[in-house]
Scaffold this motif. Structure first.
Motif, short mmCIF file in Angstrom:
data_model
loop_
_atom_site.label_atom_id
_atom_site.label_comp_id
_atom_site.label_asym_id
_atom_site.label_seq_id
_atom_site.Cartn_x
_atom_site.Cartn_y
_atom_site.Cartn_z
N THR A 22 0.94 -1.32 -0.07
CA THR A 22 0.03 -0.07 0.14
C THR A 22 0.95 1.17 0.00
O THR A 22 0.71 2.28 -0.72
CB THR A 22 -0.97 0.06 1.23
N SER A 23 1.87 1.26 1.01
CA SER A 23 2.70 2.62 0.86
C SER A 23 3.45 2.65 -0.55
O SER A 23 3.58 3.80 -0.98
CB SER A 23 3.94 2.06 2.03
N ILE A 24 3.89 1.63 -1.13
CA ILE A 24 4.51 1.57 -2.54
C ILE A 24 3.60 2.31 -3.55
O ILE A 24 3.96 3.12 -4.55
CB ILE A 24 4.87 0.31 -2.96
N GLN A 25 2.35 1.68 -3.54
CA GLN A 25 1.35 2.30 -4.28
C GLN A 25 1.06 3.83 -4.21
O GLN A 25 0.91 4.61 -5.02
CB GLN A 25 -0.13 1.54 -4.05
N LEU A 26 0.82 4.13 -2.57
CA LEU A 26 0.72 5.71 -2.48
C LEU A 26 1.76 6.64 -2.80
O LEU A 26 1.63 7.65 -3.35
CB LEU A 26 0.31 5.70 -0.95
N GLY A 27 3.16 5.96 -2.76
CA GLY A 27 4.14 6.75 -3.17
C GLY A 27 4.19 7.01 -4.71
O GLY A 27 4.37 8.08 -5.08
N LYS A 28 3.67 5.85 -5.52
CA LYS A 28 3.65 6.36 -6.92
C LYS A 28 2.59 7.09 -7.19
O LYS A 28 2.87 8.01 -8.09
CB LYS A 28 3.57 4.76 -7.52
N SER A 46 -2.27 5.26 -12.85
CA SER A 46 -1.92 4.39 -11.81
C SER A 46 -1.73 3.03 -12.56
O SER A 46 -2.11 2.82 -13.76
CB SER A 46 -2.83 4.22 -10.73
N GLU A 47 -1.28 2.14 -11.86
CA GLU A 47 -1.19 0.69 -12.37
C GLU A 47 -2.69 0.09 -12.09
O GLU A 47 -3.42 0.43 -11.68
CB GLU A 47 -0.41 -0.33 -11.30
N PRO A 48 -2.97 -0.48 -13.34
CA PRO A 48 -4.42 -1.22 -13.29
C PRO A 48 -4.58 -2.11 -11.97
O PRO A 48 -3.66 -2.98 -11.76
CB PRO A 48 -4.52 -2.18 -14.57
N MET A 49 -5.71 -2.16 -11.13
CA MET A 49 -5.95 -2.67 -9.92
C MET A 49 -7.19 -3.38 -9.83
O MET A 49 -8.21 -2.68 -10.55
CB MET A 49 -5.56 -1.71 -8.82
N PRO A 50 -7.48 -4.27 -9.17
CA PRO A 50 -8.88 -5.01 -8.73
C PRO A 50 -9.78 -3.58 -8.20
O PRO A 50 -9.17 -2.99 -7.46
CB PRO A 50 -8.76 -6.10 -7.88
N SER A 51 -10.79 -3.94 -8.18
CA SER A 51 -11.69 -2.88 -7.74
C SER A 51 -11.49 -2.56 -6.21
O SER A 51 -11.57 -1.53 -5.71
CB SER A 51 -13.16 -2.91 -8.22
N LYS A 52 -11.40 -3.83 -5.45
CA LYS A 52 -11.30 -3.88 -4.14
C LYS A 52 -10.22 -3.13 -3.69
O LYS A 52 -10.01 -2.49 -2.49
CB LYS A 52 -11.31 -5.27 -3.57
N ASP A 53 -9.04 -3.28 -4.35
CA ASP A 53 -7.90 -2.54 -4.26
C ASP A 53 -7.96 -0.85 -4.30
O ASP A 53 -7.57 -0.39 -3.63
CB ASP A 53 -6.64 -2.91 -4.85
N VAL A 54 -8.62 -0.62 -5.43
CA VAL A 54 -8.85 0.68 -5.63
C VAL A 54 -9.77 1.40 -4.29
O VAL A 54 -9.48 2.19 -3.86
CB VAL A 54 -9.52 1.02 -6.85
N LYS A 56 -9.53 0.58 -1.27
CA LYS A 56 -8.75 0.67 -0.01
C LYS A 56 -7.96 1.96 -0.11
O LYS A 56 -7.79 2.69 0.92
CB LYS A 56 -7.86 -0.73 0.11
N LEU A 57 -7.69 2.28 -1.63
CA LEU A 57 -6.91 3.37 -1.87
C LEU A 57 -7.40 4.62 -2.09
O LEU A 57 -7.03 5.74 -1.88
CB LEU A 57 -5.81 3.19 -3.06
N TRP A 58 -8.95 4.67 -2.35
CA TRP A 58 -9.64 5.89 -2.77
C TRP A 58 -9.53 7.05 -1.88
O TRP A 58 -9.19 8.01 -2.71
CB TRP A 58 -10.80 5.29 -3.06
N LEU A 95 -6.75 4.48 -11.74
CA LEU A 95 -6.78 5.84 -11.38
C LEU A 95 -6.21 6.73 -12.39
O LEU A 95 -5.03 6.58 -12.70
CB LEU A 95 -6.29 6.08 -9.89
N ILE A 96 -6.97 7.74 -12.66
CA ILE A 96 -6.36 8.95 -13.83
C ILE A 96 -6.35 10.07 -13.06
O ILE A 96 -7.26 10.78 -12.65
CB ILE A 96 -7.08 9.11 -14.82
N PHE A 97 -4.99 10.68 -12.61
CA PHE A 97 -4.85 11.86 -12.20
C PHE A 97 -4.77 12.94 -13.32
O PHE A 97 -4.08 12.85 -14.36
CB PHE A 97 -3.53 11.77 -11.58
N HIS A 98 -5.46 14.19 -13.13
CA HIS A 98 -5.59 15.16 -14.14
C HIS A 98 -6.03 16.43 -13.67
O HIS A 98 -6.43 16.52 -12.57
CB HIS A 98 -6.77 14.59 -15.00
#
Length: 436
Positions: A22-28, A46-54, A56-58, A95-98
């Protein structure tokens, strides 16, 4: 008791690994958001992720986007282009940052996707992601049949110049400028400018171009010995078209001399300057070649060469050399662009309204690339037509080389060569092999 303890340790280990992921993903994600905030990218994925992982990070992703003044969008069906494998996001979210206009551009591309051909859609998506053209080219090459010239190996650059008095031209370049002759076909003499850039002098009576064709080309000889060269050429009574007038804050200094039959030679030094930030580390890798005689200037030759070409439509020429030939842009002067072709050989495109030459339909020169896999590049050109062919593949005089010729948008002849085993090519082969 032991088995319970082992189980507990396993749970702790798994939990720790999950937190680390999770920390690595949030760092990216933070890096993506910062790049969009700084306008380095219109969009960041972001990297493609299963919806359940998104899920958690949302919340964290939204906070990060807010921190950098951008937005984040949950994309459940990422657009499919040739930039990435078609199944890269199958069944996953991205996730698309824009910023606002970046997302609008992406959704517009997605909505009107059917109106673009495969390559155009991929290039537009790549530009939204902030990818330079050469990186888009490399992604297309991974996922499609698309290729550019560097995929087939550029060993060196060459420029063919045409003369009525070939011996006099050879004497000028060999004896006066101190360049080494690396092949001699009698009607054509190839001289070495730098590590992997060459000039070939051709008898106009038998060459591809004739004497009455305009000499719409200039060659920049890169040197850090401008004062020495200037004094030497003046003493040698070589005509000077533009005098040496160095300026302290210029991106480059130089002067322009004229060879025996009117070709322009720009003796040039590129300097530390924002315009040259990509170029300087490259040219500093190579020392100037020693001249064939210490009596020539300071005994030092050149560490690179730029072949300057002149266009009515500079943007058309840019797209061609970037997207079809595949050369990376290394200097952008606005009205002039420099592309790296070999380690020390460069192609410069110039807006004819600002350059030393005006556009002409015919040119008294041919631009050449020595290609490692000439057959592969020729087959690709035949099948995919990145440029029109002027002459099909042929074997040169006495089976010393193979070549074919195409045309660029400004009607410059582009010759693609591969040299064959022959006694006249011995020194040239030595140089090409040493540069591998």
């Amino acid at each position: 008791m032991k088995s319970k303890l082992q189980y507990l340790l396993l749970l702790i280990f798994c939990f720790a690994c999950g937190n680390e992921d999770t920390s690595i993903q949030l760092g990216k994600i933070e890096a993506f958001a910062e790049m969009v905030s700084a306008d380095l990218k219109h969009l960041a994925l972001s990297e493609p992720m299963p919806s359940k992982d998104v899920d958690k990070l949302w919340s964290e992703a939204q906070l990060i986007a807010e921190k950098y003044g951008v937005q984040v969008y949950r994309e459940v069906e990422l657009i499919k282009t040739s930039l990435f494998p078609s199944d890269i996001s199958y069944g996953k979210e991205v996730l698309i940052f824009h910023k606002e206009n970046g997302l609008r551009s992406y959704l517009d591309l997605k909505e009107n996707f059917k109106n673009y051909d495969e390559e155009d859609a991929a290039r537009r998506f790549g530009r939204l992601l902030g990818y330079p053209v050469h990186y888009i080219n490399s992604l297309l090459a991974k996922n499609t049949a698309f290729r550019t010239l560097p995929d087939f190996g550029i060993q060196a650059t060459n420029i063919f110049l045409y003369y009525e008095d070939l011996p006099a031209a050879q004497k000028f370049y060999q004896e006066l400028l101190g360049m080494e002759v690396v092949s001699d076909y009698e009607f054509a003499k190839t001289l070495r400018v730098s590590e992997d850039s060459f000039i070939t002098l051709v008898d106009a009576a038998v060459g591809r171009h004739k004497l009455d064709e305009p000499k719409t080309v200039a060659i920049a000889l890169l040197t850090d010995q401008l004062p020495e060269w200037y004094a030497y050429l003046q003493e040698s009574q070589v005509p000077i078209k533009y005098e040496y007038k160095p300026k302290e804050n210029n991106a480059h200094d130089g002067f322009v001399a004229v060879d025996p039959e009117g070709y322009l030679l720009e003796f040039e030094t590129f300097k530390q300057h924002p315009e040259n930030e990509k170029l300087m580390p490259q040219i500093q890798k190579f020392s100037a070649l020693p001249t064939v005689s210490d009596d020539v200037a300071a005994g030092l030759g050149f560490y690179g060469a730029v072949t300057w070409l002149y266009y009515e439509d500079l943007q058309e020429a840019e797209l061609f050399y970037e997207e079809k030939i595949g050369l990376p842009l290394i200097v952008d002067q606005g009205w002039a662009k420099v592309y790296q072709a070999s380690q020390t050989g460069y192609i410069g495109l110039v807006d004819e309204r600002r350059g030393m030459h005006n556009f002409t339909e015919k040119k008294g020169a041919s631009v050449a690339f020595i290609v490692e896999d000439l057959e592969g590049w020729y087959n690709y050109v035949q099948q995919h037509s990145p440029l029109p062919l002027e002459r099909e593949m042929y074997v040169g005089n006495e089976e010393r080389y193979k070549a074919f010729v195409g045309l660029d948008p400004g009607k410059y002849f582009l010759e693609f060569n591969s040299y064959l085993e022959h006694s006249d090519n011995k020194r040239l082969f030595e140089i090409l092999e040493s540069n591998k």
